[in-house]
Motif scaffolding. Structure first.
Motif, PDB file in Angstrom:
ATOM      1  N   ILE A   1       0.852  -1.175   0.000  1.00  0.00           N
ATOM      2  CA  ILE A   1       0.000   0.000   0.000  1.00  0.00           C
ATOM      3  C   ILE A   1       0.891   1.228   0.000  1.00  0.00           C
ATOM      4  N   ASP A   2       0.473   2.253  -0.736  1.00  0.00           N
ATOM      5  CA  ASP A   2       1.217   3.508  -0.797  1.00  0.00           C
ATOM      6  C   ASP A   2       0.210   4.635  -0.920  1.00  0.00           C
ATOM      7  N   ALA A   3       0.059   5.416   0.147  1.00  0.00           N
ATOM      8  CA  ALA A   3      -0.897   6.521   0.180  1.00  0.00           C
ATOM      9  C   ALA A   3      -0.143   7.837   0.300  1.00  0.00           C
ATOM     10  N   GLN A   4      -0.461   8.794  -0.576  1.00  0.00           N
ATOM     11  CA  GLN A   4       0.204  10.090  -0.576  1.00  0.00           C
ATOM     12  C   GLN A   4      -0.833  11.211  -0.586  1.00  0.00           C
ATOM     13  N   HIS A   5      -0.527  12.256   0.175  1.00  0.00           N
ATOM     14  CA  HIS A   5      -1.392  13.433   0.206  1.00  0.00           C
ATOM     15  C   HIS A   5      -0.498  14.655   0.358  1.00  0.00           C
TER      16      HIS A   5
END
Length: 815
Positions: free
Chosen positions: A324-328
């Protein structure tokens, strides 16, 4: 000349503006094809044709009737006109009607008394600047959104698109229906492929079309059938299936089918089931969003049970594999931004086994980050919590990176006038990692806080003939440490203060020079740099982020032997160098740059990763786990002689050369040579050679995954040859001379046609299994096919980004 009739009438947009509003899929019919000139086809000239994929282009001829000031005016020209008593009109001969940008030509046009309808017959054609439609019979309702055209042929000029339809109807506002229709982007008379549908409906308001009994034909042979198909007809994002990708390799067959979900104008998602014949079904997903002040992306993949591989090891067979890779990221204020990111993978081999794009799998870590910054006119501030999951398997505790929880930075610069300046660099960080403190070197066993302050002062005097810059930095570093279960007598509150002093100076001599009938400006630029860093005891300091740098041209002029802040390498040396440049006066660019330099040491360099000023690194014969060159590097009285060259031989050929030569032992420590060819037509050739002696990088020791127990020697040949506008040939051969084996072999062909493209690539490579040990390596290979129907989509794995990386200078022709 026939009579003209001008009339202002509220004629509705009926046929053109949207009859075929879909460039993605317009419709077209079964019937006899028209000659190319009847489709407004214009062949390229002889000189232009050599550089074009298509044999020509669609070009709208000039309007026959002039434009009117009022675009609602209906202008008519005809050879003959008959009027009935009730107002009906029959126009015959060469009839032309124009309203705005739409012009109709026909043999015969009937206008009823109420002027609400136009019936046209004969050889009729309608053009509006964007498209052209030909047919035998048409009925247009001028005040309604309805029209009908029989046996039609159409062209979209900009999209290079044409087709036919036995019946074309406008059924309502921005709604159209085509029966027995076809569509292709191939040149007239060259139906390499076409899409055929018995009933196609286009809705311009929603941007969608539907087709019943749709089939894809290649050379008039059906190869795929859809009972019902929904497709986009404009550039708006639409929910639906995207082009699949497939490949064959030593791991078997690999097929992925993306599904795009247009949730909202600022939200979308892509869900991609991927079936691998060996490993099983992998589900990938990506979600994107965009707001006025922020944006982000979340992606991931999940495989319930790894079926293993027919090549390499199967250490994860039967296990769950995921990432998983979440960016904001967003803006808090005009001078302040922030970032958030969380990345994790089930294991260190995930991207080696499931890298999504061609040739991928070289992701080395997954970042976790929460960061905010401020960029003022004087101060630059940064606050972050940051960590990484290192993607290696197996991964020793020593190789696990530290987290920074948090890290606070404040930097500033002041220009004091007359060349004087001061700088302030400061950072406070809490370092943490989850390891067994008893299984790592003592210097790496601690966690805790580090405060690092670096004020500096300098003066730079610069003139066209040269410069001088003395500079002094004070490095003050203090710690509060916790060794956990590790039994140690090390200080838990150590500190270090050390001054770093340097003087850098150079001269610039110039002369005008003529070579080969060209005017040049030649420079001679001698340079001297002195640096002094006192020897300071750092044995009590931990090692959170420091690595000793490998020697290079830049290290000749730097007082910092280590990266990071935990180690300050002792240094007392002077570096001498000279550089000469050959500058083209007409262009102002460097044609040739040649530099030679060497450092002379006045003292041993005793500080290494252990930080002990009283001892030297052990001899390699006494300590097999030590870097074999560390003792020699610490005691030598001069550095390797560094030579570098950059030569733009001509507009097509260039070369680069770097050589680090130990004139005391009379041996090369590192060298590299690159020869590059760039042709205006896109041809690219790269030939490279690299040599590096064993132990050259002082930060790597035997036992580390990155240590090579041999001197590294490699050849690298890559090329891309645009044999014609249609054919790209690509290839690469990377050879490990030391172990006499190919590291990568690649050969590919790309065929670019006017309406389709094919990319076929064979690749065989060595997987290093996350270590530098040759005995752990294994080979992998694959055959990758990509097929694209221009204007419709394609099948296959996108590989352009990998080709650009593997073959420097190459820009693939877009498929």
């Amino acid at each position: 000349m026939g009579k003209r009739i001008s009339r202002t009438t509220p004629v509705a947009q009926t046929l053109l503006g949207s009859v075929l509003a879909g460039a993605s899929l317009s419709a077209v019919a079964q019937g006899q094809p028209l000659p190319a000139d009847a489709l407004d086809w214009q062949p390229w000239g002889q000189d232009e044709a050599r550089q074009q994929l298509c044999r020509g282009r669609y070009v709208m001829p000039d309007y026959r009737l002039p434009a009117q000031e009022n675009p609602e005016t209906l202008l008519v020209e005809t050879d003959e006109a008959d009027y009935a008593a009730d107002g009906e009109a029959l126009l015959r001969g060469d009839v032309v009607l124009r309203r705005g940008n739409t012009e109709l030509q026909a043999d015969q046009v009937f206008l009823p008394a109420d002027r609400q309808r136009v019936d046209a017959e004969g050889d009729l054609v309608i053009r509006d600047g964007q498209a052209m439609v030909r047919g035998e019979q048409a009925t247009l309702m001028l005040n309604e959104d309805r029209a009908s055209l029989r046996n039609s042929h159409y062209v979209l000029y900009d999209q290079h698109l044409r087709g036919q339809a036995s019946q074309l109807e406008q059924t309502g506002e921005e709604q159209y229906r085509l029966r027995d229709a076809t569509f292709t982007t191939c040149d007239p008379g060259a139906n390499s492929w076409q899409l055929v549908g018995s009933d196609i409906q286009l809705n311009q308001a929603t941007g969608f079309g539907t087709a019943r009994h749709a089939r894809l034909q290649v050379k008039d042979v059906p190869i795929f059938y859809w009972p019902w198909l929904r497709f986009p007809i404009d550039d708006r994002r639409h929910t639906g299936l995207l082009s699949p990708t497939l490949s064959f390799s030593s791991d078997g067959f690999d097929y992925a089918q993306p599904f795009y979900w247009n949730i909202a104008p600022n939200h979308d998602a892509t869900i991609t089931p991927r079936w691998m014949s060996d490993r099983g079904l992998l589900l990938n997903g990506e979600y994107r969003y965009l707001f006025e002040q922020s944006q982000g992306i979340v992606e991931g993949g999940f495989l319930g049970s790894d079926g293993g591989s027919s090549t390499g090891d199967n250490r994860f067979e039967g296990e769950e594999r995921w990432y998983i890779d979440a960016q904001h990221a967003g803006a808090l204020a005009p001078r302040s931004n922030y970032q958030l990111r969380y990345g994790a993978a089930s294991d260190g081999r995930y991207f080696d086994d499931f890298g999504g794009e061609f040739g991928s799998g070289d992701r080395v870590s997954m970042e976790r980050l929460a960061q905010v910054d401020y960029r003022g006119e004087r101060w630059q501030l940064d606050a972050r919590a940051q960590g990484f999951q290192r993607l290696e398997d197996p991964l020793s505790d020593t190789d696990r990176p530290f987290y920074r929880l948090p890290s606070l930075t404040a930097n500033s610069d002041w220009q004091l006038g007359s060349g004087f300046y001061t700088q302030w660099r400061s950072n406070a960080t809490y370092f943490w990692r989850d390891v067994d403190e008893r299984r790592v070197p003592e210097r790496e066993a601690a966690i805790g806080t580090r405060l690092h302050l670096t004020p500096s002062v300098g003066w730079r005097y610069e003139q066209p003939w040269g410069y001088i810059e003395p500079r002094s930095e004070l490095w003050h570093t203090a710690y509060e440490l916790d060794y956990g279960d590790r039994i140690t007598d090390r200080d838990t509150s150590p500190s270090r203060s050390v001054a770093i002093t340097s003087i850098d100076g150079g001269l610039v001599f110039e002369r005008e020079l003529e070579l080969g009938g060209r005017d040049y400006r030649q420079t001679l630029e001698p340079r001297i740099n002195y640096a002094y860093v006192p020897r300071t005891n750092q044995t009590q300091l931990p090692d959170f982020d420091s690595r000793e740098r490998a020697f290079s041209w830049d290290q000749l002029w730097s007082p910092h032997r280590f990266s990071g802040a935990d180690r300050v390498g002792d240094l007392n040396r002077v570096s001498l160098g000279v550089q000469s440049r050959l500058i083209e006066d007409s262009a102002g660019r460097d044609r040739l740059t040649l530099g030679v330099g060497q450092s002379l040491y006045f003292a041993e360099r005793r500080i290494d990763s252990d930080g002990d000023p009283s001892t030297l690194p052990p001899r390699p014969e006494d300590a097999p786990d030590a870097n074999p060159l560390s003792r020699y590097q610490a005691t030598r009285d001069r550095s390797p002689l560094v030579t570098r060259l950059e030569w733009q031989i001509n507009d097509r050929w260039s070369t680069g050369y770097e050589w680090l030569y130990d004139d005391e032992r009379e041996q090369t420590e590192r060298s590299s040579v690159d020869l590059r060819y760039r042709h205006p037509d896109g041809h690219v050739v790269n030939l490279g050679y690299r040599w590096e002696i064993e132990g050259f990088d002082p930060s790597v020791v035997p036992g580390d995954d990155g240590f090579r127990d041999y001197s590294r020697e490699e050849w690298d040949l890559s090329l891309a040859w645009k044999a014609s506008p249609r054919i790209d040939l690509i290839g690469r051969y990377l050879h490990d001379q030391t172990n006499d084996r190919p590291l990568e072999q690649l050969a590919g062909l790309q065929w670019n046609d006017c309406c389709y493209g094919v990319q076929l690539v064979w690749r065989e490579w060595i997987d290093d299994n996350d270590t530098a040990r040759v005995e752990d390596d294994f080979s992998d290979r694959g055959l990758f096919l990509r097929f694209v129907f221009r204007g419709l989509g394609g099948v296959g794995q996108e590989a352009d980004s990998y080709f650009e990386q593997a073959i420097p200078g190459y820009r693939p022709t877009p498929l």
